[in-house]
Design a protein around this motif. Structure first.
Motif, PDB file in Angstrom:
ATOM      1  N   ALA A   1       1.416  -5.301  -6.246  1.00  0.00           N
ATOM      2  CA  ALA A   1       1.651  -3.942  -5.650  1.00  0.00           C
ATOM      3  C   ALA A   1       0.659  -3.446  -5.462  1.00  0.00           C
ATOM      4  O   ALA A   1       0.435  -2.635  -4.539  1.00  0.00           O
ATOM      5  N   LEU A   2      -0.269  -3.183  -6.525  1.00  0.00           N
ATOM      6  CA  LEU A   2      -1.582  -2.120  -6.302  1.00  0.00           C
ATOM      7  C   LEU A   2      -2.737  -3.000  -5.620  1.00  0.00           C
ATOM      8  O   LEU A   2      -3.300  -2.158  -5.009  1.00  0.00           O
ATOM      9  N   SER A   3      -2.594  -4.365  -5.414  1.00  0.00           N
ATOM     10  CA  SER A   3      -3.155  -4.774  -4.764  1.00  0.00           C
ATOM     11  C   SER A   3      -3.046  -4.652  -3.000  1.00  0.00           C
ATOM     12  O   SER A   3      -3.851  -4.188  -2.304  1.00  0.00           O
ATOM     13  N   ALA A   4      -1.664  -4.866  -2.994  1.00  0.00           N
ATOM     14  CA  ALA A   4      -1.146  -4.110  -1.389  1.00  0.00           C
ATOM     15  C   ALA A   4      -1.448  -2.727  -1.162  1.00  0.00           C
ATOM     16  O   ALA A   4      -1.910  -2.464  -0.157  1.00  0.00           O
ATOM     17  N   TYR A   5      -1.379  -2.041  -2.437  1.00  0.00           N
ATOM     18  CA  TYR A   5      -1.569  -0.618  -2.293  1.00  0.00           C
ATOM     19  C   TYR A   5      -3.016  -0.121  -1.867  1.00  0.00           C
ATOM     20  O   TYR A   5      -3.099   0.583  -1.090  1.00  0.00           O
ATOM     21  N   LEU A   6      -3.957  -1.000  -2.501  1.00  0.00           N
ATOM     22  CA  LEU A   6      -5.445  -0.487  -2.291  1.00  0.00           C
ATOM     23  C   LEU A   6      -5.686  -0.697  -0.675  1.00  0.00           C
ATOM     24  O   LEU A   6      -6.399  -0.054  -0.146  1.00  0.00           O
ATOM     25  N   LEU A   7      -4.917  -1.726   0.092  1.00  0.00           N
ATOM     26  CA  LEU A   7      -5.569  -1.999   1.255  1.00  0.00           C
ATOM     27  C   LEU A   7      -4.600  -0.755   2.107  1.00  0.00           C
ATOM     28  O   LEU A   7      -4.911  -0.324   3.138  1.00  0.00           O
ATOM     29  N   LEU A   8      -3.332  -0.398   1.739  1.00  0.00           N
ATOM     30  CA  LEU A   8      -2.630   0.553   2.367  1.00  0.00           C
ATOM     31  C   LEU A   8      -3.491   1.918   2.356  1.00  0.00           C
ATOM     32  O   LEU A   8      -3.518   2.560   3.318  1.00  0.00           O
ATOM     33  N   LEU A   9      -4.470   2.005   1.411  1.00  0.00           N
ATOM     34  CA  LEU A   9      -5.115   3.481   1.266  1.00  0.00           C
ATOM     35  C   LEU A   9      -6.096   3.300   2.563  1.00  0.00           C
ATOM     36  O   LEU A   9      -6.083   4.476   3.271  1.00  0.00           O
ATOM     37  N   THR A  10      -6.468   2.136   2.964  1.00  0.00           N
ATOM     38  CA  THR A  10      -7.418   2.207   4.034  1.00  0.00           C
ATOM     39  C   THR A  10      -6.748   2.018   5.341  1.00  0.00           C
ATOM     40  O   THR A  10      -7.427   1.650   6.369  1.00  0.00           O
TER      41      THR A  10
END
Lengths: 312, 298
Positions: free
Chosen positions: A19-28
């Motif tokens: 989930a954090l992996s997807a979140y990091l890309l969502l930030l960008t």
């Protein structure tokens, strides 16, 4: 703590990495439907590391992170030129390719008279490092959460760094960020690589938690779930995705009384939640308000402490 | 050579249903600039309604077709009201994730009503295959192609020859401007959503009637086939959706013939990946102006 809850908490911890992996890309500002591919690559890499090559767990997890990051950068270079749905579908296509390749890949080595290793669609059995090293489930749980804690600390530092601000800025408006001298492309590839390594470590932990991985676990549904976690928990802080995972897994575990109606209740609740809070429970506004309150509370304590000092 | 033409023929016939799936998808995306992941499961709700009538009441093909289309349209309205209408303009990702949550809900509802893994679905057209020289054409495939072509033409006419269609195209161009010149954006959007889901319902009916069975995997299958066909052809373009669907069918038929089912899916995704990377607008799509804005910000 009984075994059941150790299992549930371990699952929450492992899924948090994805989930954090997807979140990091969502930030960008990028939606990826494909982070499960790096999770899968990490799972296979770490499993091969301990079960076939006899590596210790730490080395295998490091190798899983490296493999996940390398794959993510490799895919990121051509796909991060794309935006929005185009990027999302390109990552989906890549992840499905990875899944199908794992369904066809055989690499088996006899270990102690038993054939071990990836066996196509039948999966990869016998990743028994944790069991064979006499690590208790509760100890493994501690390992998972120590790593997750380190990652969350990393996110905390990231949010306070220039890079973190740059990433959020790119997410808001990539052109404006570019005009302000932020190397958008490089930042995005870096974020993709970091996200890939997070998913890779998560996959490695997952493989050692279940002792068995099979390619069909890593389908698109897993990817969309990992994306949804950030939006349920909130996009304002890295705790958001973890909360999202915890809500999903623990609610699904505890609300057994709903039996057949589980997804009907849960799906409806998520839809209503997103109407109420389109960027999740802990969105940016809430996080800012909480930070401000925390800061003023700290200042109060500090001031009263100083007042006490001067009186003395 | 005969094999090649026969495969292409088969592929294009199957592909006509993908084209319809992509057409419904592209209608929703064109009007909303958002992705409806629940698209396949809404079609599945319709299909399960039809199957229920077939299994419980012995309904025939016509009644099942009507129930499938109507059920899909109603489920589409439900999804629009819950996941799309209440979200602000900038909340594209929230709508998408919300439609995913509703996907889970619809799928579970369908399974609750009809819990077995497979159910029989009434066939479309039985009879001996037609022969065209050395080539064979299955009767139900031919019916599917004709129905798909007719429906695509119908949708094209609605969009280009009616006031409703004009309003929709105005919304696609610029929703604010459309509102200012008197188009009821919310109502038109809802109607477009229902229309798109109904088109998907027809596609779903055709596919299931050819397969003669329905499983709970159908929702996911329909979402992803429609999505792939749409992206191959070009996002938000009707000719693109048709071309993408037919092409996807042909690619699958050839890859299946030469390499088997596993490699078939691998080839499909590899082609999709390459098309997106080399030609991001799809084969004949144009980059829609508002798309980046809708998705750039969560």
């Amino acid at each position: 703590m009984d075994d059941h809850w150790v299992g549930v908490l371990s699952n929450i911890g492992v899924m948090s990495f994805l989930a954090l992996s997807a979140y990091l890309l969502l930030l960008t500002g990028e939606i990826s439907f494909g982070q499960q591919a790096f999770f899968a690559i990490g799972a296979y890499a770490a499993g091969i590391g301990t079960a076939l090559w006899g590596w210790p767990l730490a080395a295998a997890l490091g190798w899983a992170a490296l493999a996940g990051a390398a794959a993510a950068v490799l895919v990121g270079l051509p796909t991060l030129r794309l935006h929005g749905l185009y990027f999302a579908i390109a990552t989906l296509a890549f992840a499905e390719m990875v899944r199908i390749l794992f369904e066809m890949w055989r690499y088996q080595v006899p270990i102690d008279g038993e054939l071990l290793g990836p066996d196509g669609a039948d999966g990869f059995r016998g990743i028994r490092y944790v069991f064979e090293s006499n690590i208790e489930p509760s100890q493994y749980l501690a390992i998972i959460y120590a790593l997750l804690g380190a990652v969350l600390l990393g996110f905390l530092l990231l949010e306070r760094s220039r890079l973190g601000v740059s990433l959020r800025m790119i997410g808001e408006d990539p052109e404006l960020a570019e005009l302000n001298g932020i190397p958008v492309k490089r930042c995005k590839v870096l974020a993709a690589g970091l996200a890939g390594s997070l998913a890779g470590v998560g996959g490695g932990l997952y493989a050692h938690l279940t002792t068995y991985v099979e390619p069909r676990t890593f389908d698109v549904m897993l990817g969309v779930h990992s994306l949804a976690y950030g939006l349920i928990g909130g996009l304002g802080t890295a705790l958001g995705p973890v909360i999202g995972v915890a809500i999903d897994i623990s609610v699904l575990e505890s609300v057994r009384m709903f039996a057949g109606y589980r997804m009907i209740v849960f799906g409806g609740l998520v839809a209503l939640l997103l109407i109420w809070r389109p960027r999740g429970l802990l969105d940016e506004t809430v996080v800012h308000a909480l930070k401000a309150r925390l800061r003023s509370a700290c200042r109060c304590v500090w001031m009263s402490a100083r007042v006490g000092e001067t009186r003395r | 050579m005969i094999d090649f033409v026969q495969n292409t023929l088969d592929g294009v016939m199957i592909g006509s249903s993908y084209a319809l799936l992509a057409l419904g998808f592209t209608l929703i995306f064109g009007v909303m600039r958002r992705l409806n992941l629940s698209y396949g499961p809404t079609i599945m709700i319709g299909a399960y309604l039809g199957t229920l009538l077939h299994v419980d009441a012995g309904a025939g093909a016509a009644a099942v077709a009507a129930a499938t289309v109507l059920g899909a349209a109603l489920a589409g309205v439900y999804v629009e009201r819950l996941c799309f209408a209440p979200m602000a303009a900038g909340a594209g990702i929230a709508s998408m994730v919300s439609s995913f949550a509703i996907w889970m809900q619809l799928e579970q509802a369908a399974i609750l009503v009809l819990p077995r893994h497979t159910y029989a679905f009434p066939p479309l057209a039985a009879g001996a295959p037609l022969t065209l020289g050395p080539f064979l054409v299955r009767l139900d495939h031919a019916t599917m192609l004709i129905a798909a072509a007719a429906l695509a033409t119908g949708v094209y006419l609605v969009l280009h020859r009616t006031r409703f269609g004009l309003g929709l195209r105005a919304i696609v161009g610029n929703p604010v401007a459309a509102h200012l010149v008197g188009v009821d954006v919310r109502l038109s959007t809802l109607a477009a959503f229902a229309l798109a889901s109904a088109v998907g319902g027809v596609a779903g009916y055709l596919v299931l009637a050819v397969d003669q069975q329905v499983t709970p995997m159908f929702g996911m299958w329909a979402t992803f086939k429609g999505l792939i066909a749409m992206m191959l052809g070009g996002l938000g373009s009707i000719p693109g959706a048709i071309l993408g669907g037919l092409l996807l069918g042909a690619i699958e038929a050839h890859a299946q013939w030469y390499f088997g089912p596993h490699i078939r899916d691998l080839v499909t995704f590899a082609v999709l990946f390459l098309v997106l990377v080399l030609r991001p607008t799809g084969l004949i799509g144009e980059a829609p102006p508002a798309e980046a804005a809708a998705y750039g910000r969560a």
